[in-house]
Design a protein around this motif. Structure first.
Motif, mmCIF file in Angstrom:
data_model
loop_
_atom_site.group_PDB
_atom_site.id
_atom_site.type_symbol
_atom_site.label_atom_id
_atom_site.label_comp_id
_atom_site.label_asym_id
_atom_site.label_seq_id
_atom_site.Cartn_x
_atom_site.Cartn_y
_atom_site.Cartn_z
ATOM 1 N N ASP A 118 0.619 -1.247 0.112
ATOM 2 C CA ASP A 118 -0.294 -0.476 0.006
ATOM 3 C C ASP A 118 0.639 1.298 -0.162
ATOM 4 N N LEU A 119 1.544 0.892 1.025
ATOM 5 C CA LEU A 119 2.699 2.103 0.977
ATOM 6 C C LEU A 119 3.627 2.777 -0.701
ATOM 7 N N ARG A 120 3.893 1.614 -1.127
ATOM 8 C CA ARG A 120 4.419 1.634 -2.170
ATOM 9 C C ARG A 120 4.113 2.212 -3.711
ATOM 10 N N ARG A 121 2.228 1.923 -3.370
ATOM 11 C CA ARG A 121 1.534 2.414 -4.618
ATOM 12 C C ARG A 121 1.222 3.788 -3.927
ATOM 13 N N VAL A 122 0.645 4.291 -2.602
ATOM 14 C CA VAL A 122 0.353 5.365 -2.814
ATOM 15 C C VAL A 122 1.830 6.993 -3.158
ATOM 16 N N THR A 123 3.263 6.094 -3.112
ATOM 17 C CA THR A 123 4.581 6.541 -3.500
ATOM 18 C C THR A 123 4.546 6.840 -4.720
ATOM 19 N N GLU A 124 3.781 5.184 -5.430
ATOM 20 C CA GLU A 124 4.761 5.628 -6.790
ATOM 21 C C GLU A 124 2.747 6.133 -7.334
ATOM 22 N N LYS A 125 2.149 6.406 -7.143
ATOM 23 C CA LYS A 125 0.864 7.366 -7.065
ATOM 24 C C LYS A 125 1.957 8.969 -7.402
ATOM 25 N N GLN A 126 2.282 9.080 -6.257
ATOM 26 C CA GLN A 126 2.853 10.613 -6.150
ATOM 27 C C GLN A 126 3.759 11.229 -7.315
ATOM 28 N N ALA A 127 4.694 10.138 -6.994
ATOM 29 C CA ALA A 127 5.552 9.917 -8.254
ATOM 30 C C ALA A 127 5.128 10.027 -9.260
ATOM 31 N N PHE A 128 3.970 9.692 -9.725
ATOM 32 C CA PHE A 128 3.509 9.739 -11.007
ATOM 33 C C PHE A 128 2.926 11.027 -11.770
ATOM 34 N N SER A 129 2.487 11.165 -10.383
ATOM 35 C CA SER A 129 1.696 12.602 -10.427
ATOM 36 C C SER A 129 2.243 13.959 -11.169
ATOM 37 N N GLN A 130 3.434 13.754 -10.447
ATOM 38 C CA GLN A 130 4.304 14.574 -10.563
ATOM 39 C C GLN A 130 4.876 14.588 -11.786
ATOM 40 N N LEU A 131 5.051 13.569 -12.027
ATOM 41 C CA LEU A 131 5.835 13.531 -13.484
ATOM 42 C C LEU A 131 4.885 14.004 -14.838
ATOM 43 N N ILE A 132 3.740 13.993 -14.794
ATOM 44 C CA ILE A 132 3.033 14.390 -16.129
ATOM 45 C C ILE A 132 3.365 15.971 -16.180
ATOM 46 N N PRO A 133 3.525 16.771 -15.684
ATOM 47 C CA PRO A 133 3.741 18.049 -15.968
ATOM 48 C C PRO A 133 5.270 18.622 -16.583
ATOM 49 N N GLU A 134 6.272 17.282 -15.927
ATOM 50 C CA GLU A 134 7.417 17.076 -16.597
ATOM 51 C C GLU A 134 7.700 16.731 -17.314
ATOM 52 N N ILE A 135 6.632 15.322 -18.161
ATOM 53 C CA ILE A 135 6.711 15.221 -19.500
ATOM 54 C C ILE A 135 5.638 15.925 -20.475
ATOM 55 N N GLU A 136 4.813 17.359 -20.093
ATOM 56 C CA GLU A 136 4.401 18.073 -20.811
ATOM 57 C C GLU A 136 5.231 18.576 -20.827
ATOM 58 N N THR A 137 6.418 19.247 -19.859
ATOM 59 C CA THR A 137 7.065 20.236 -20.240
ATOM 60 C C THR A 137 8.289 19.605 -21.619
ATOM 61 N N THR A 138 8.598 18.615 -21.172
ATOM 62 C CA THR A 138 10.098 18.270 -22.017
ATOM 63 C C THR A 138 9.203 18.300 -23.560
ATOM 64 N N TRP A 139 8.088 17.059 -23.478
ATOM 65 C CA TRP A 139 7.216 16.634 -24.844
ATOM 66 C C TRP A 139 7.702 19.270 -25.945
ATOM 67 N N ALA A 140 6.674 19.884 -25.438
ATOM 68 C CA ALA A 140 7.350 20.865 -25.662
ATOM 69 C C ALA A 140 8.307 21.600 -26.402
ATOM 70 N N GLY A 141 8.942 21.166 -24.949
ATOM 71 C CA GLY A 141 10.602 21.709 -25.765
ATOM 72 C C GLY A 141 10.696 19.777 -27.240
ATOM 73 N N VAL A 142 10.753 19.448 -27.097
ATOM 74 C CA VAL A 142 11.013 18.084 -27.904
ATOM 75 C C VAL A 142 10.524 19.112 -29.234
#
Length: 63
Positions: A26-50
């Motif tokens: 459960d703790l692993r899933r909570v942590t992965e969900k948090q990391a993924f939520s933070q990753l989405i804006p990073e991907i959007e920014t990176t993709w815009a740059g590409v």
């Protein structure tokens, strides 16, 4: 094309050798969900740059 996006999340709780694997999972899933939520804006920014880089490169090639 190449782009890089990264996100890290950290969660900690007290545990012992008697902790259930469900609690750890459960703790692993909570942590992965948090990391993924933070990753989405990073991907959007990176993709815009590409896109910006390759659009500019293709415009120079056609001129």
């Amino acid at each position: 094309m190449y782009g890089l996006a990264e996100s890290t999340a950290k969660e900690s709780r007290n545990a012992s050798v008697w902790s259930t694997s469900d609690a750890v999972d459960d703790l692993r899933r909570v942590t992965e969900k948090q990391a993924f939520s933070q990753l989405i804006p990073e991907i959007e920014t990176t993709w815009a740059g590409v896109i910006a880089q390759y659009v500019n490169s293709s415009m120079k090639a056609t001129n």
